[in-house]
Design an enzyme around this catalytic site. Structure first.
Site, PDB file in Angstrom:
ATOM      1  N   GLY A 165     -20.376 -33.240  -8.286  1.00  0.00           N
ATOM      2  CA  GLY A 165     -19.899 -31.588  -9.039  1.00  0.00           C
ATOM      3  C   GLY A 165     -19.188 -31.519  -9.069  1.00  0.00           C
ATOM      4  O   GLY A 165     -18.559 -30.532 -10.508  1.00  0.00           O
ATOM      5  N   ALA A 166     -18.210 -30.898  -8.810  1.00  0.00           N
ATOM      6  CA  ALA A 166     -16.995 -31.009  -8.330  1.00  0.00           C
ATOM      7  C   ALA A 166     -15.454 -31.018  -9.169  1.00  0.00           C
ATOM      8  O   ALA A 166     -15.050 -31.180  -9.916  1.00  0.00           O
ATOM      9  CB  ALA A 166     -15.896 -30.849  -6.987  1.00  0.00           C
ATOM     10  N   GLY A 212      -7.378   3.731   1.209  1.00  0.00           N
ATOM     11  CA  GLY A 212      -8.211   4.480  -0.034  1.00  0.00           C
ATOM     12  C   GLY A 212      -8.422   3.338  -1.457  1.00  0.00           C
ATOM     13  O   GLY A 212      -7.892   2.423  -1.308  1.00  0.00           O
ATOM     14  N   GLY A 213      -8.793   4.702  -1.715  1.00  0.00           N
ATOM     15  CA  GLY A 213      -9.428   3.998  -2.885  1.00  0.00           C
ATOM     16  C   GLY A 213      -8.282   4.064  -3.841  1.00  0.00           C
ATOM     17  O   GLY A 213      -8.504   3.140  -5.242  1.00  0.00           O
TER      18      GLY A 213
HETATM   19  C1  HXC Z   1       0.152  15.413   0.324  1.00  0.00           C
HETATM   20  C2  HXC Z   1       1.446  13.915   1.420  1.00  0.00           C
HETATM   21  C3  HXC Z   1       0.664  12.499   1.448  1.00  0.00           C
HETATM   22  C4  HXC Z   1      -0.752  12.547   1.513  1.00  0.00           C
HETATM   23  C5  HXC Z   1       2.291  11.790   2.335  1.00  0.00           C
HETATM   24  N1  HXC Z   1       2.635  12.990   2.278  1.00  0.00           N
HETATM   25  N2  HXC Z   1       1.107  12.123   2.182  1.00  0.00           N
HETATM   26  N3  HXC Z   1       1.597  15.056   1.209  1.00  0.00           N
HETATM   27  N4  HXC Z   1      -0.927  14.010   0.305  1.00  0.00           N
HETATM   28  N5  HXC Z   1      -1.437  11.499   1.067  1.00  0.00           N
HETATM   29  C6  HXC Z   1       3.690  14.113   2.127  1.00  0.00           C
HETATM   30  C7  HXC Z   1       4.140  14.386   3.483  1.00  0.00           C
HETATM   31  O1  HXC Z   1       3.461  15.225   4.167  1.00  0.00           O
HETATM   32  C8  HXC Z   1       5.185  14.993   3.674  1.00  0.00           C
HETATM   33  O2  HXC Z   1       5.655  15.710   3.533  1.00  0.00           O
HETATM   34  C9  HXC Z   1       6.012  13.157   2.799  1.00  0.00           C
HETATM   35  O3  HXC Z   1       4.576  13.300   2.484  1.00  0.00           O
HETATM   36  C10 HXC Z   1       5.899  12.078   4.442  1.00  0.00           C
HETATM   37  O4  HXC Z   1       5.252  12.505   5.035  1.00  0.00           O
HETATM   38  P1  HXC Z   1       5.244  11.488   6.001  1.00  0.00           P
HETATM   39  O5  HXC Z   1       4.498  11.621   6.974  1.00  0.00           O
HETATM   40  O6  HXC Z   1       6.917  12.337   7.152  1.00  0.00           O
HETATM   41  O7  HXC Z   1       5.995  10.012   6.088  1.00  0.00           O
HETATM   42  P2  HXC Z   1       5.528   8.644   7.346  1.00  0.00           P
HETATM   43  O8  HXC Z   1       5.640   9.172   8.336  1.00  0.00           O
HETATM   44  O9  HXC Z   1       5.997   7.538   6.565  1.00  0.00           O
HETATM   45  O10 HXC Z   1       4.467   8.491   7.233  1.00  0.00           O
HETATM   46  C11 HXC Z   1       3.707   8.160   5.924  1.00  0.00           C
HETATM   47  C12 HXC Z   1       2.034   7.982   5.663  1.00  0.00           C
HETATM   48  C13 HXC Z   1       1.737   9.639   6.339  1.00  0.00           C
HETATM   49  C14 HXC Z   1       0.959   6.709   6.875  1.00  0.00           C
HETATM   50  C15 HXC Z   1       1.484   7.774   4.454  1.00  0.00           C
HETATM   51  O11 HXC Z   1       2.579  10.462   4.993  1.00  0.00           O
HETATM   52  C16 HXC Z   1       0.436   9.845   5.932  1.00  0.00           C
HETATM   53  O12 HXC Z   1      -1.061   9.399   6.759  1.00  0.00           O
HETATM   54  N6  HXC Z   1      -0.495  10.274   4.572  1.00  0.00           N
HETATM   55  C17 HXC Z   1      -1.758  10.533   4.310  1.00  0.00           C
HETATM   56  C18 HXC Z   1      -2.883   9.520   4.271  1.00  0.00           C
HETATM   57  C19 HXC Z   1      -3.760   8.854   3.985  1.00  0.00           C
HETATM   58  O13 HXC Z   1      -4.884  10.146   4.284  1.00  0.00           O
HETATM   59  N7  HXC Z   1      -3.911  10.075   2.309  1.00  0.00           N
HETATM   60  C20 HXC Z   1      -4.959  10.197   1.741  1.00  0.00           C
HETATM   61  C21 HXC Z   1      -5.678   9.195   1.766  1.00  0.00           C
HETATM   62  S1  HXC Z   1      -7.307   9.654   0.271  1.00  0.00           S
HETATM   63  P3  HXC Z   1       7.167  16.889   3.840  1.00  0.00           P
HETATM   64  O14 HXC Z   1       6.835  17.541   2.866  1.00  0.00           O
HETATM   65  O15 HXC Z   1       6.436  17.049   5.130  1.00  0.00           O
HETATM   66  O16 HXC Z   1       8.172  15.496   3.429  1.00  0.00           O
HETATM   67  C22 HXC Z   1      -6.963   9.096  -0.958  1.00  0.00           C
HETATM   68  C23 HXC Z   1      -7.899   8.434  -1.496  1.00  0.00           C
HETATM   69  C24 HXC Z   1      -8.401   8.264  -2.696  1.00  0.00           C
HETATM   70  O17 HXC Z   1      -5.910   7.902  -1.538  1.00  0.00           O
HETATM   71  C25 HXC Z   1      -9.719   8.125  -3.607  1.00  0.00           C
HETATM   72  C26 HXC Z   1      -8.589   7.609  -4.153  1.00  0.00           C
HETATM   73  C27 HXC Z   1     -10.491   7.043  -5.560  1.00  0.00           C
END
Ligand code: HXC
Length: 523
Positions: free
Chosen positions: A413-414, A178-179
């Site tokens: 030009g290059a 994402g961002g």
């Molecule tokens: C809160 C999160 C998290 C998140 C992971 N965790 N991502 N908690 N917010 N964004 C937590 C999980 O709940 C879990 O907590 C622990 O981290 C480990 O994650 P797992 O899922 O068990 O790990 P894994 O299987 O290796 O998967 C990794 C992952 C997955 C693919 C990154 O965690 C995932 O899909 N996370 C969400 C990604 C996402 O959608 N992010 C938001 C994007 S929006 P526990 O407590 O169980 O250990 C964004 C906008 C930004 O980022 C904009 C900026 C301008």
């Protein structure tokens, strides 16, 4: 204050402090650490241990905690709030860093996590020292919501404010989605680890549901995808240890800030070294490729080069080398790929590198062997005019010492785009094999002698005869040298010696530009 607290002795308070310290430093606990290791990833603390000189890392804001009450976070402790921040020494020089800790809540970025990063970025900017981010995070902490977005915004702002002021390096050592990808994109250099890191704006699931395309995480945004296809990644690394080692190596070429001197390494190479191997490197036939990297290695101290974006836009090479212990930035056409032609990606790659070097006072060495700009609708519609203009702009605005060596083709030009004299090169020299002309002999004759060739009894023979005459007149360095368009013609073997002398002569170069807010580079 509770009675209990008041009753504690000094020793008891110190013991409490030590226990809290150890608890926080234990990160997400053994299970999460084991999971991290199973994925062949080091923890944030292990990474910092490898990055910094032994026992020099000073942690900043270890005790910061999140303050969100949403979605159960009020009951959840997140040690260090998922990011370890601080500063230390790398090869004896101070560097600031933030390392996201995937073992605690997936290194997700909430309000306080972001503020810790802001703090060390602010410290790095105030101290005029490089900043390194080690990213390994699930992205915005979903439970916290909008404060996470604020957090990212503040990081992007600091990346931008610090741009051109302190070197900024980001290593992608896990997910970055994402961002969140935009802090790395705003940094100067992006490192990625093969197999365990990926970056994308939207992941495979969203892509499948929105446009029906199926792609894996790695194919979409893995290290090789970004190193070879998108150009987002500057340095691909094999594993975490390799990544941290390569960051250290890159830092060894860079100054602390735009106001700091270039680092000076002990030079064990000779000032007088003659590169005889270069006398035989250019093939007799003009359309044969040769290894431009050999030339760069010959010129560099001890043959050591640090190449950037090695797998992307391979028709141009950008690299750091040292000349008598001091850093120089090299830009060179690569005849091994598309004859070293300039296209959209090559222009982008070189322009960004030139601007980095100029911002940090790193002299530019350009090696030219360029047949022109890539023709065709693909490149025209991709904006070769706009992108090619970046190269002209970047070279023209650069005020560092600029030295150009024309090894073979310098057409049209290059030729201008590869740091010709009129873009402000301080010294342009050519090898006797150089061909400096408005275009290749055959193309030129097709235009000048169109009727003569068409009406000849043997048009092919006539064209060859006319092209040979044209080549004799223009496709050499002597015509350009006679007009002072290049400064000198040198034997290839003397190139290193000549560059050493020129850099020495230009070391106090100061060039002023018009007083204004900033240039408007064609983006
Ligand atoms: C809160 C999160 C998290 C998140 C992971 N965790 N991502 N908690 N917010 N964004 C937590 C999980 O709940 C879990 O907590 C622990 O981290 C480990 O994650 P797992 O899922 O068990 O790990 P894994 O299987 O290796 O998967 C990794 C992952 C997955 C693919 C990154 O965690 C995932 O899909 N996370 C969400 C990604 C996402 O959608 N992010 C938001 C994007 S929006 P526990 O407590 O169980 O250990 C964004 C906008 C930004 O980022 C904009 C900026 C301008």
């Amino acid at each position: 204050m509770s009675d209990d607290f008041e009753k504690k002795t000094t020793q008891g308070k110190i013991k409490d402090f030590e226990i809290k310290n150890l608890t926080l430093k234990a990160m997400g606990g053994e299970k999460q650490i084991a999971k991290q290791h199973e994925l062949k990833k080091l923890t944030a603390r292990e990474r910092l241990d490898l990055l910094f000189d032994k026992d020099t890392f000073q942690e900043v804001q270890l005790f910061v905690q999140h303050r969100s009450m949403l979605f159960g976070l009020d009951k959840k402790e997140i040690p260090s709030d998922g990011v370890i921040t601080g500063f230390g020494k790398i090869n004896g020089r101070i560097v600031f860093a933030a390392a996201q800790d995937f073992t605690t809540s997936g290194g997700s970025l909430g309000e306080m996590h972001a503020k810790k990063i802001w703090k060390v970025m602010d410290m790095a900017i105030a101290a005029q020292k490089p900043f390194v981010a080690l990213n390994d995070s699930g992205g915005a902490r979903i439970q916290e919501g909008v404060p996470s977005l604020e957090g990212y915004g503040g990081i992007f702002y600091r990346n931008t404010i610090g741009s051109g002021y302190i070197p900024q390096i980001t290593a992608i050592m896990g997910p970055t989605a994402g961002g969140a990808v935009y802090s790395p994109a705003l940094a100067d250099w992006v490192f990625m680890v093969k197999g365990s890191s990926y970056m994308y704006i939207t992941g495979p699931d969203v892509i499948k549901s929105v446009i029906g395309e199926e792609v894996s995480h790695d194919e979409l945004g893995g290290a090789l995808a970004h190193a070879a296809k998108s150009g987002v990644c500057h340095v691909v690394t094999e594993n975490d240890a390799d990544c941290l080692e390569k960051i250290k190596k890159l830092l060894s070429f860079l100054p602390d800030s735009c106001h700091s001197p270039l680092p000076l390494s002990d030079c064990t190479d000779s000032e007088e070294r003659i590169c005889t191997e270069l006398d035989t490197i250019i093939p007799d036939k003009g359309n044969r490729a040769y290894d431009m990297k050999k030339i760069i290695r010959s010129i560099a101290d001890n043959g050591d080069i640090f190449e950037i974006q090695e797998l992307w836009a391979q028709n141009i090479i950008v690299a750091f080398i040292r000349i008598m212990g001091k850093t120089a930035g090299v830009i060179a056409n690569n005849p091994r790929f598309a004859a070293g032609i300039l296209n959209v990606d090559a222009s982008d790659k070189a322009s960004r590198f030139i601007r980095f070097c100029d911002a940090f006072n790193i002299p530019l060495l350009t090696f030219t062997d360029v047949p022109g700009y890539m023709p065709g609708t693909n490149q025209e519609w991709a904006g070769i005019i706009r992108h090619g203009a970046k190269l002209l702009h970047a070279y023209s605005e650069a005020t560092v010492p600029k030295i150009t060596v024309i090894t073979r083709k310098a057409y049209g030009g290059a030729y201008i785009g590869m740091c010709s004299k009129q873009l402000g090169a301080d010294f342009v020299m050519a090898w006797p094999t150089a061909e400096i002309a408005v275009m290749g002999a055959e193309g030129a004759c097709n235009i000048i002698y169109r009727n003569e060739i068409a009406n000849a009894p043997d048009p092919a023979a006539k064209k060859a005869e006319l092209a040979a005459a044209y080549e004799e007149k223009f496709n050499n360095p002597y015509f350009a040298a006679s007009l002072g368009i290049i400064e000198e013609i040198i034997a290839p073997r003397d190139t290193r010696k000549k560059i050493i002398a020129l850099l020495e002569s230009l070391k106090n170069k100061k060039e002023m530009r018009l007083s204004k807010k900033h240039n408007n580079i064609p983006l």
